[in-house]
Design an enzyme around this catalytic site. Sequence first.
Site, PDB file in Angstrom:
ATOM      1  N   ALA A 119       0.746  -0.933  -0.062  1.00 24.74           N
ATOM      2  CA  ALA A 119       0.028   0.061  -0.102  1.00 24.74           C
ATOM      3  C   ALA A 119       0.836   1.055  -0.022  1.00 24.74           C
ATOM      4  O   ALA A 119       0.208   2.257  -0.386  1.00 24.74           O
ATOM      5  CB  ALA A 119      -0.962   0.076   1.369  1.00 24.74           C
ATOM      6  N   THR A 120       2.035   1.140   0.351  1.00 27.71           N
ATOM      7  CA  THR A 120       2.958   2.326   0.152  1.00 27.71           C
ATOM      8  C   THR A 120       3.707   2.275  -1.231  1.00 27.71           C
ATOM      9  O   THR A 120       4.483   3.254  -1.276  1.00 27.71           O
ATOM     10  CB  THR A 120       3.919   2.222   1.459  1.00 27.71           C
ATOM     11  OG1 THR A 120       4.898   1.003   1.199  1.00 27.71           O
ATOM     12  CG2 THR A 120       3.253   2.288   2.751  1.00 27.71           C
ATOM     13  N   ASP A 136       4.364   2.453  -5.270  1.00 26.38           N
ATOM     14  CA  ASP A 136       4.271   3.291  -6.661  1.00 26.38           C
ATOM     15  C   ASP A 136       2.921   3.111  -7.198  1.00 26.38           C
ATOM     16  O   ASP A 136       2.113   4.010  -7.499  1.00 26.38           O
ATOM     17  CB  ASP A 136       5.450   3.026  -7.389  1.00 26.38           C
ATOM     18  CG  ASP A 136       5.265   3.898  -8.727  1.00 26.38           C
ATOM     19  OD1 ASP A 136       5.349   5.028  -8.564  1.00 26.38           O
ATOM     20  OD2 ASP A 136       5.128   3.287  -9.827  1.00 26.38           O
ATOM     21  N   VAL A 147       5.212  -9.903   5.245  1.00 25.16           N
ATOM     22  CA  VAL A 147       4.635 -10.902   4.591  1.00 25.16           C
ATOM     23  C   VAL A 147       4.931 -12.130   4.805  1.00 25.16           C
ATOM     24  O   VAL A 147       4.121 -13.336   4.515  1.00 25.16           O
ATOM     25  CB  VAL A 147       4.749 -10.634   2.818  1.00 25.16           C
ATOM     26  CG1 VAL A 147       4.036  -9.615   2.471  1.00 25.16           C
ATOM     27  CG2 VAL A 147       6.294 -10.730   2.630  1.00 25.16           C
ATOM     28  N   ASP A 181      -3.559  -7.394 -16.548  1.00 16.99           N
ATOM     29  CA  ASP A 181      -2.916  -7.098 -17.577  1.00 16.99           C
ATOM     30  C   ASP A 181      -3.534  -5.588 -17.883  1.00 16.99           C
ATOM     31  O   ASP A 181      -4.547  -5.581 -18.579  1.00 16.99           O
ATOM     32  CB  ASP A 181      -2.983  -7.825 -18.773  1.00 16.99           C
ATOM     33  CG  ASP A 181      -2.217  -7.562 -20.137  1.00 16.99           C
ATOM     34  OD1 ASP A 181      -1.912  -6.391 -20.449  1.00 16.99           O
ATOM     35  OD2 ASP A 181      -1.341  -8.220 -20.989  1.00 16.99           O
ATOM     36  N   HIS A 182      -3.172  -4.718 -17.520  1.00 16.50           N
ATOM     37  CA  HIS A 182      -3.589  -3.360 -17.756  1.00 16.50           C
ATOM     38  C   HIS A 182      -3.979  -2.763 -19.129  1.00 16.50           C
ATOM     39  O   HIS A 182      -4.767  -1.965 -19.154  1.00 16.50           O
ATOM     40  CB  HIS A 182      -2.961  -2.333 -16.782  1.00 16.50           C
ATOM     41  CG  HIS A 182      -1.412  -1.909 -17.251  1.00 16.50           C
ATOM     42  ND1 HIS A 182      -0.363  -2.262 -17.132  1.00 16.50           N
ATOM     43  CD2 HIS A 182      -1.197  -0.865 -18.253  1.00 16.50           C
ATOM     44  CE1 HIS A 182       0.603  -1.939 -17.673  1.00 16.50           C
ATOM     45  NE2 HIS A 182       0.092  -0.915 -18.317  1.00 16.50           N
ATOM     46  N   LYS A 232      -7.452  -0.934 -21.060  1.00 16.61           N
ATOM     47  CA  LYS A 232      -7.779   0.318 -21.686  1.00 16.61           C
ATOM     48  C   LYS A 232      -8.950   0.364 -22.785  1.00 16.61           C
ATOM     49  O   LYS A 232      -9.432  -0.761 -23.282  1.00 16.61           O
ATOM     50  CB  LYS A 232      -6.490   0.420 -22.714  1.00 16.61           C
ATOM     51  CG  LYS A 232      -5.157   0.807 -21.590  1.00 16.61           C
ATOM     52  CD  LYS A 232      -3.906   1.016 -22.586  1.00 16.61           C
ATOM     53  CE  LYS A 232      -2.690   1.127 -21.786  1.00 16.61           C
ATOM     54  NZ  LYS A 232      -2.672   2.206 -20.843  1.00 16.61           N
ATOM     55  N   HIS A 272       1.179  -7.758 -22.741  1.00 18.06           N
ATOM     56  CA  HIS A 272       0.423  -6.814 -23.685  1.00 18.06           C
ATOM     57  C   HIS A 272       0.413  -7.032 -25.367  1.00 18.06           C
ATOM     58  O   HIS A 272      -0.633  -6.977 -25.789  1.00 18.06           O
ATOM     59  CB  HIS A 272       0.943  -5.330 -23.449  1.00 18.06           C
ATOM     60  CG  HIS A 272       1.316  -5.281 -21.863  1.00 18.06           C
ATOM     61  ND1 HIS A 272       0.485  -5.694 -20.835  1.00 18.06           N
ATOM     62  CD2 HIS A 272       2.417  -4.629 -21.270  1.00 18.06           C
ATOM     63  CE1 HIS A 272       0.986  -5.261 -19.736  1.00 18.06           C
ATOM     64  NE2 HIS A 272       2.252  -4.613 -19.908  1.00 18.06           N
TER      65      HIS A 272
HETATM   66  P1  NAD Z   1       7.005  -0.600  -4.882  1.00 19.21           P
HETATM   67  O1  NAD Z   1       8.515  -1.125  -4.875  1.00 19.21           O
HETATM   68  O2  NAD Z   1       6.917   0.801  -5.114  1.00 19.21           O
HETATM   69  O3  NAD Z   1       6.019  -1.146  -3.705  1.00 19.21           O
HETATM   70  C1  NAD Z   1       6.340  -2.243  -3.125  1.00 19.21           C
HETATM   71  C2  NAD Z   1       5.538  -2.296  -2.025  1.00 19.21           C
HETATM   72  O4  NAD Z   1       5.557  -3.616  -1.244  1.00 19.21           O
HETATM   73  C3  NAD Z   1       5.718  -1.205  -0.859  1.00 19.21           C
HETATM   74  O5  NAD Z   1       4.432  -1.030  -0.309  1.00 19.21           O
HETATM   75  C4  NAD Z   1       6.647  -1.877   0.211  1.00 19.21           C
HETATM   76  O6  NAD Z   1       6.283  -1.585   1.573  1.00 19.21           O
HETATM   77  C5  NAD Z   1       5.774  -3.175   0.066  1.00 19.21           C
HETATM   78  N1  NAD Z   1       6.782  -4.358   0.636  1.00 19.21           N
HETATM   79  C6  NAD Z   1       7.878  -4.902   0.025  1.00 19.21           C
HETATM   80  N2  NAD Z   1       8.497  -5.881   0.720  1.00 19.21           N
HETATM   81  C7  NAD Z   1       7.516  -6.211   1.677  1.00 19.21           C
HETATM   82  C8  NAD Z   1       7.586  -7.132   2.948  1.00 19.21           C
HETATM   83  N3  NAD Z   1       8.557  -8.065   2.826  1.00 19.21           N
HETATM   84  N4  NAD Z   1       6.504  -7.172   3.758  1.00 19.21           N
HETATM   85  C9  NAD Z   1       5.543  -6.297   3.445  1.00 19.21           C
HETATM   86  N5  NAD Z   1       5.161  -5.452   2.576  1.00 19.21           N
HETATM   87  C10 NAD Z   1       6.663  -5.215   1.753  1.00 19.21           C
HETATM   88  O7  NAD Z   1       6.396  -1.501  -6.265  1.00 19.21           O
HETATM   89  P2  NAD Z   1       5.176  -1.078  -7.281  1.00 19.21           P
HETATM   90  O8  NAD Z   1       5.730  -0.256  -8.402  1.00 19.21           O
HETATM   91  O9  NAD Z   1       4.002  -0.500  -6.601  1.00 19.21           O
HETATM   92  O10 NAD Z   1       4.912  -2.518  -7.983  1.00 19.21           O
HETATM   93  C11 NAD Z   1       4.076  -3.259  -7.082  1.00 19.21           C
HETATM   94  C12 NAD Z   1       3.641  -4.377  -8.160  1.00 19.21           C
HETATM   95  O11 NAD Z   1       2.958  -3.939  -9.314  1.00 19.21           O
HETATM   96  C13 NAD Z   1       4.880  -5.053  -8.842  1.00 19.21           C
HETATM   97  O12 NAD Z   1       4.433  -6.438  -9.205  1.00 19.21           O
HETATM   98  C14 NAD Z   1       4.858  -4.438 -10.194  1.00 19.21           C
HETATM   99  O13 NAD Z   1       5.459  -5.293 -10.996  1.00 19.21           O
HETATM  100  C15 NAD Z   1       3.710  -4.110 -10.479  1.00 19.21           C
HETATM  101  N6  NAD Z   1       3.383  -3.067 -11.523  1.00 19.21           N
HETATM  102  C16 NAD Z   1       3.627  -1.733 -11.204  1.00 19.21           C
HETATM  103  C17 NAD Z   1       3.539  -0.819 -11.897  1.00 19.21           C
HETATM  104  C18 NAD Z   1       3.807   0.622 -11.562  1.00 19.21           C
HETATM  105  O14 NAD Z   1       3.210   1.522 -12.256  1.00 19.21           O
HETATM  106  N7  NAD Z   1       4.415   1.042 -10.465  1.00 19.21           N
HETATM  107  C19 NAD Z   1       3.075  -0.979 -13.295  1.00 19.21           C
HETATM  108  C20 NAD Z   1       2.428  -2.140 -13.644  1.00 19.21           C
HETATM  109  C21 NAD Z   1       2.730  -3.399 -12.674  1.00 19.21           C
END
Ligand code: NAD
Length: 488
Positions: free
Chosen positions: A13-14, A16, A86, A177-178, A182, A240
């Site tokens: 939840a924290t 990106d 986790v 698959d975002h 679209k 995609h």
């Molecule tokens: P991120 O690194 O910004 O966030 C990861 C999150 O996981 C954080 O909230 C972190 O605190 C938490 N976390 C990590 N290790 C942990 C642990 N051991 N215990 C508890 N919490 C833990 O990653 P993101 O960019 O948000 O991506 C998340 C997923 O979404 C990935 O699978 C990524 O491939 C996918 N994704 C992201 C985007 C994007 O735009 N950022 C786009 C498509 C897919």
Amino acid sequence: NDSSTSLIMIFGATGDLAKRKLYPSLYHLYKKGKLADHFAVIGTARRPWSHEEFRENIKDSIHSFVGADEQIDDFSSHFYYQPHDVTDSDSYIQLKTLAEELDTKYSLQGNRIFYLAMAPEFFGTIADHLKADGLTDTTGFKRLVIEKPFGHDLESAEQLNAQIRQSFPEEEIYRIDHYLGKAMVQNIEVIRFANAFFEPLWNNRYISNIQITSSEKLGVEERARYYETSGALRDMVQNHMLQMLALLAMEPPIRLTTDEIRSEKVKVFRALRPIEGNEVNEYFVRGQYGPGTIDKNEVVGYRDEMNVDPDSQTETFVAGKLMIDNFRWAGVPFYIRTGKRMTTKSTKIVIQFKDIPMNLYNNNEQLQPNLLVIHIQPDEGITLHLNAKKSGQNMQTNPVKLNFSNEGSNGINTPEAYEKLLYDCLHGDATNFTHWDEVALSWKFVDKISEVWEQTNSEIPKYASGTMGPEEAEKLIENDGFFWWNLN
Ligand code: NAD
């Protein structure tokens, strides 16, 4: 009243993704009345935040990415935070207690969505714990939403799938698959199946080739650690690009139900001609961006990016020719092309029709072929390229464009993909999520290509940043007598 009743638990939840996409999408749904009184969100991550700190972050996210604050206090009051590890059962037991409290407080009927917005290595572990620690023991629906990447190759995807299936049956798994969220990707189906004049022409008698291009201007940015182990083939093609191809090539389903649509897509993957061994170099081209210019700014090459191996052989560009061996598509090449640091940011599909049998118009030039262009992003719409008469006395032709732009007609931006997908998930509609069979077949196809590339000793072809890829990509298509349509 189509407002949904559910608890939404977000792991990561924290992160990106949560901040940029999930919270803004939930806010939009809330503003449209699709989430009203009976919803609550539990955010989990490592940081020791309080509910209040979490809510402040939700407000920041809405402020920065939506640019609104209307009803923001009311909206964010539905959000709760639980610090989480986790791998630790105690963590899940605390989560369960909070989930039960909120279930009562908001009358959620035991409905639960578990959204895994975390690094993929945790997907399996979390799914295990959700079941083992009792979070799935609930009277309502349970749905597991999983982000990409789903595995690194067929073998790891199979392992992950087997692990998840211990806790959730296939019907409860929503693989994101975002691209499938679209608007114009969803529109491919409507264009094809709701119009009298496309479907009769949608085959090898009238279509000469189909080109799918998804280009980015951005480089690898902060994602190098992941991207170095992935590359464009795994990051873009396996999911995609192949999903768009399946929607373009599938047979009309007998009904617009999830199962019928998915089963037609699966048939496309089964008909995809495997490309292996020596053929890989004939059908596929890879490339890596070198230094160059993007929007008049000098940019460094991939190997000079942060966290990238200076001898990296990772591909940032892929072009390929795919053949679908069935009655409808025999002989029609589907060309795909995707990469980073290219000329434009755009995803587009060009359907090129065959030439008419003879040209009656002595223009001294060739007639332009008819094209149907589907603009996926950033602009959304369709364009038809036709030939019409030039004004004046003689019978000369002039290429014209018929244009439909989604934005113009709706007056507002179409909803973000994640908003649509969250909505679908809340309503139990898995059509725009990928079924395991699609994932497995697409990995099987892609693995054969990466195997060959990994064994190749020759240097990966380079392209200058700001171009449409290496020369080899032009040759790939020119060998068949075609060229890439770089339309805007
Ligand atoms: P991120 O690194 O910004 O966030 C990861 C999150 O996981 C954080 O909230 C972190 O605190 C938490 N976390 C990590 N290790 C942990 C642990 N051991 N215990 C508890 N919490 C833990 O990653 P993101 O960019 O948000 O991506 C998340 C997923 O979404 C990935 O699978 C990524 O491939 C996918 N994704 C992201 C985007 C994007 O735009 N950022 C786009 C498509 C897919």
